[in-house]
Scaffold this motif. Structure first.
Motif, PDB file in Angstrom:
ATOM      1  N   ALA A  61      10.340 114.430  93.292  1.00  0.00           N
ATOM      2  CA  ALA A  61       8.788 114.692  92.194  1.00  0.00           C
ATOM      3  C   ALA A  61       8.799 113.533  91.215  1.00  0.00           C
ATOM      4  O   ALA A  61       8.073 113.384  90.952  1.00  0.00           O
ATOM      5  CB  ALA A  61      10.102 115.420  91.400  1.00  0.00           C
ATOM      6  N   SER A  62       9.835 112.130  91.129  1.00  0.00           N
ATOM      7  CA  SER A  62       9.917 111.033  90.414  1.00  0.00           C
ATOM      8  C   SER A  62       8.557 110.598  91.717  1.00  0.00           C
ATOM      9  O   SER A  62       7.813 109.973  91.350  1.00  0.00           O
ATOM     10  CB  SER A  62      10.979 110.509  90.110  1.00  0.00           C
ATOM     11  OG  SER A  62      11.321 110.949  89.727  1.00  0.00           O
ATOM     12  N   PHE A  63       8.844 109.764  92.824  1.00  0.00           N
ATOM     13  CA  PHE A  63       8.035 109.027  93.123  1.00  0.00           C
ATOM     14  C   PHE A  63       7.153 109.387  93.486  1.00  0.00           C
ATOM     15  O   PHE A  63       5.710 108.863  93.994  1.00  0.00           O
ATOM     16  CB  PHE A  63       9.291 108.911  94.851  1.00  0.00           C
ATOM     17  CG  PHE A  63       9.056 106.849  95.481  1.00  0.00           C
ATOM     18  CD1 PHE A  63       8.565 106.410  94.366  1.00  0.00           C
ATOM     19  CD2 PHE A  63       8.626 107.341  96.355  1.00  0.00           C
ATOM     20  CE1 PHE A  63       7.623 104.834  94.961  1.00  0.00           C
ATOM     21  CE2 PHE A  63       7.961 106.107  97.269  1.00  0.00           C
ATOM     22  CZ  PHE A  63       7.748 104.765  96.195  1.00  0.00           C
ATOM     23  N   LEU A  64       7.004 110.467  94.484  1.00  0.00           N
ATOM     24  CA  LEU A  64       5.533 111.397  94.662  1.00  0.00           C
ATOM     25  C   LEU A  64       4.687 112.013  93.991  1.00  0.00           C
ATOM     26  O   LEU A  64       3.654 112.309  93.910  1.00  0.00           O
ATOM     27  CB  LEU A  64       5.744 112.088  95.870  1.00  0.00           C
ATOM     28  CG  LEU A  64       6.885 111.151  97.463  1.00  0.00           C
ATOM     29  CD1 LEU A  64       7.283 112.403  98.066  1.00  0.00           C
ATOM     30  CD2 LEU A  64       6.411 110.395  98.209  1.00  0.00           C
ATOM     31  N   GLY A  65       5.339 112.934  93.236  1.00  0.00           N
ATOM     32  CA  GLY A  65       4.942 113.832  92.350  1.00  0.00           C
ATOM     33  C   GLY A  65       4.036 113.663  91.136  1.00  0.00           C
ATOM     34  O   GLY A  65       3.239 113.979  90.440  1.00  0.00           O
ATOM     35  N   ILE A  66       5.138 112.716  90.494  1.00  0.00           N
ATOM     36  CA  ILE A  66       4.627 111.642  89.349  1.00  0.00           C
ATOM     37  C   ILE A  66       3.647 111.114  89.498  1.00  0.00           C
ATOM     38  O   ILE A  66       2.413 111.233  88.815  1.00  0.00           O
ATOM     39  CB  ILE A  66       6.096 111.381  88.586  1.00  0.00           C
ATOM     40  CG1 ILE A  66       6.568 112.573  88.044  1.00  0.00           C
ATOM     41  CG2 ILE A  66       5.633 110.371  86.979  1.00  0.00           C
ATOM     42  CD1 ILE A  66       8.060 111.763  87.174  1.00  0.00           C
ATOM     43  N   ALA A  67       3.337 110.210  90.294  1.00  0.00           N
ATOM     44  CA  ALA A  67       2.371 109.221  91.469  1.00  0.00           C
ATOM     45  C   ALA A  67       1.541 110.034  91.063  1.00  0.00           C
ATOM     46  O   ALA A  67       0.257 109.959  90.504  1.00  0.00           O
ATOM     47  CB  ALA A  67       3.142 108.537  92.239  1.00  0.00           C
TER      48      ALA A  67
END
Length: 502
Positions: A61-67
Motif C-alpha cells: 500500500a505504501s510503495f505501490l498504492g500511495i504512489a
C-alpha cells in the motif's frame, strides 16, 4: 503497456526470492517453541525491531498504492501518507510500553491480562483474523500487479507465487525470519524511494520545492483514470477522489487510529525484551516511516508529471517511473524491492492470523493445551491455511488500488480493536461485557458498512461513504462505554501488574 518477459528483471527477482528463502531456512534452526514462532523469543534488539517495524508497515500500500493514488488523485492520495504516519504517534504515546508489559503473543493476550475471559479472547481472535485478512487482500493484489510487468506472468500467477513463497517462509521460521526479512526490506525501501526521488528531480531539472511549486501552478494536470485535465491547485487540494468531505474525515480517522490496532503491528511489540525497548523501537520506526512518506509525494507527482502510469492499474506507477528514469536495470531493482516488501508484510500478517486461530482459539478458548512441539506444528498448519485463503482472495480482488483497500482494513481495526484496547488499558470501569460488545459492534458495523458502500455496490450503494470509520469507530467506543456503565459484573483480574502504572 509492455508486460513482456524481462530477463534482467527476472534474474534480480529470482535472486531476491532465493535470498529470502535462504534466510528463512537459516533462521528455522532457532525456532523450537511457539514463543520463537510468534515473537522471535522476545529477544530482538530495539533498533532492528524499529527498522523491522518500518519494513512491516511500509507495505504494498505504501510503495505501490500511495504512489499510484497520488499520481491519479493528487492530495487525496497523499492523505494516506499523512494518516499512516500520524497513526504512529498514537502508537508511541499510548500503546507501546503498556502493551509490551502485558502481552505474550496476540491481541487476545493483550486483553486477557485484565479479564480472564474466553469470550473476550474469542472476540479478539475473530477481530484479529478479519483485520488480517482484509489487510492481506491488498498485499496479494500488489503481488499480482508487480509480477505482471516484472517478469511477464499473468496477475494470477503473481498472487500464487507470492502466496507460495510466504507460506514457505512462515511455515519454516515464523517471526524469526520475518523480522530480518522486514529489517532488510525496510532499508531497501528507504534506499529505493530516495533513489527514485533523486531521479525524478534530476530528470525534471528542479529542486524539491521548485518541483512541487511547478505542479501547483500547472494549468493542466492530466487525470489518468479519465484522461481529462485539471489545474494544479485543484489537483493538490482535497476532493479529487473523495467528493464527500465526510469520506475524507472518515479515512483520516481510520488511518490515525488504525495503526495501533493492527494485529501484525501489535505482535511486534512483544518481540523486544523490555517496555523501554518497545518505545525506542517505535521512535526508530517513526523516523524511518516519516522519511519514506515524505518521499512518496515526489514518487506520485513524478509518475503524473512524466505520465509513467497505466490508466487501468494505478499500483504500478512507481515501477514504471523507475523504468522511465533508469531503464530496465532501475525498473528491475525497484520492482524486485517492491516484491520483497510484499513478502515481508504478508509474512507478518499470516503470523498474526495464525496466532488468532492456533493460540487464542485452539489453545486458550478450546483448552487444547499441548506440548511445545505440537503447538508449533498447529501454528504452522494454521499459517499454511491462512496463506491459501489469502491467495484466493487476492485473485478475486484483481484491479483494486492497494492503498484504498488497506484503508478499509485500518477502519475495521480502529473500529473493533482500539476501543477495547484503550478501555482495557486505561479505564478501570470497563467490564467484560462492555469490551465484548464494543469489539463486536465495531467489527460487524464496519464490515457491514463496507459491504453496502460504493466500494462494493457501486452506484447502488445503500451507505454513501467509501470508508466506514467516521460511523463505526465512535460507535465502537460508545457501545463499550455504555455497556460497561450499565453492567454490574466485577472485573476478574489475572493478578498481573497494571501496565499503565509507572
Amino acid at each position: 503497456m509492455d508486460y513482456s518477459f524481462k530477463p534482467l528483471a527476472f534474474t534480480i527477482f529470482v535472486l531476491i526470492t532465493l535470498s529470502t528463502l535462504a534466510l528463512s531456512f537459516y533462521a528455522a534452526r532457532r525456532v523450537r517453541t511457539a514463543s520463537h514462532f510468534y515473537t522471535a523469543g522476545g529477544g530482538v534488539k530495539w533498533f532492528v525491531n524499529g527498522i523491522a517495524f518500518a519494513g512491516d508497515y511500509l507495505s504494498a500500500a505504501s510503495f505501490l498504492g500511495i504512489a499510484g493514488m497520488i499520481a491519479f488523485s493528487g492530495f487525496d492520495g497523499f492523505m494516506y501518507s499523512i494518516g499512516f504516519l500520524a497513526g504512529w504517534i498514537v502508537a508511541l504515546l499510548i500503546i507501546a510500553e503498556p502493551l509490551r508489559k502485558i502481552g505474550k503473543f496476540t491481541f487476545g493476550d493483550a486483553l486477557a491480562w485484565r479479564f480472564a475471559s474466553k469470550k473476550i479472547r474469542l472476540c479478539a481472535a475473530l477481530s484479529a483474523l478479519v483485520v488480517s485478512i482484509f489487510y492481506l487482500i491488498p498485499q496479494m493484489v500488489g503481488a499480482g500487479s508487480i509480477i505482471q510487468p516484472l517478469i511477464g506472468l499473468p496477475y494470477e500467477a503473481g498472487v500464487i507465487i507470492v502466496g507460495a513463497v510466504v507460506i514457505l517462509i512462515v511455515a519454516t521460521a515464523g517471526m524469526v525470519s520475518t523480522t530480518y526479512v522486514q529489517f532488510i526490506k525496510g532499508f531497501l525501501l528507504l534506499i529505493a524511494a530516495g533513489a527514485l526521488t533523486v531521479g525524478v528531480l534530476a530528470v525534471a531539472g528542479m529542486g524539491p520545492l521548485e518541483f512541487i511549486s511547478t505542479v501547483l501552478n500547472s494549468p493542466a494536470i492530466t487525470v489518468p483514470a479519465s484522461n481529462g485535465t485539471v489545474t494544479g491547485d485543484v489537483f493538490m487540494t482535497p476532493g479529487m477522489k473523495f467528493k464527500n468531505p465526510l469520506d475524507f474525515a472518515s479515512l483520516a480517522l481510520g488511518l490515525i487510529l488504525g495503526t495501533a490496532a493492527l494485529p501484525h503491528i501489535l505482535i511486534r511489540y512483544f518481540t523486544v525484551p523490555t517496555p523501554a525497548d518497545a518505545r525506542k523501537s517505535t521512535v526508530v520506526a517513526i523516523i524511518a516511516i516519516g522519511i519514506f512518506y515524505v518521499l512518496t509525494l515526489f514518487l506520485g507527482l513524478g509518475a503524473n508529471y512524466f505520465m509513467t502510469v497505466d490508466p487501468k492499474n494505478s499500483n504500478i506507477s512507481a515501477p514504471l517511473l523507475a523504468e522511465f528514469i533508469g531503464g530496465e536495470w532501475f525498473f528491475a531493482i525497484i520492482a524486485s524491492i517492491a516484491f520483497a516488501t510484499i513478502l515481508g508484510t504478508v509474512s507478518g500478517l499470516i503470523i498474526a492470523a495464525a496466532g488468532a486461530i492456533a493460540h487464542d482459539i485452539y489453545t486458550e478458548v478450546m483448552g487444547r493445551r499441548s506440548d511445545e512441539k505440537k503447538a508449533l506444528r498447529i501454528s504452522k498448519l494454521t499459517a499454511v491455511t491462512v496463506g491459501v485463503i489469502a491467495i484466493i482472495l487476492g485473485i478475486i480482488s484483481k484491479g483494486q488500488n492497494v492503498a484504498f483497500l488497506v484503508g478499509l482494513a485500518f477502519a475495521i481495526a480502529a473500529s473493533a480493536n482500539i476501543p477495547a484496547l484503550i478501555c482495557t488499558l486505561f479505564w478501570k470501569r470497563s467490564t467484560e461485557r462492555g469490551i465484548i460488545a464494543g469489539i463486536l459492534t465495531g467489527l460487524i458495523l464496519s464490515v457491514s458498512l463496507i459491504l453496502i458502500s460504493p466500494t462494493v455496490m457501486g452506484k447502488a450503494a445503500l451507505f454513501p461513504l467509501e470508508n466506514p470509520g467516521i460511523i463505526s469507530i465512535p460507535l465502537g467506543f460508545l457501545v463499550t462505554i455504555l455497556v460497561s456503565l450499565a453492567g454490574k459484573e466485577k472485573e476478574r483480574p489475572t493478578g498481573k501488574e497494571n501496565p499503565v502504572s509507572m
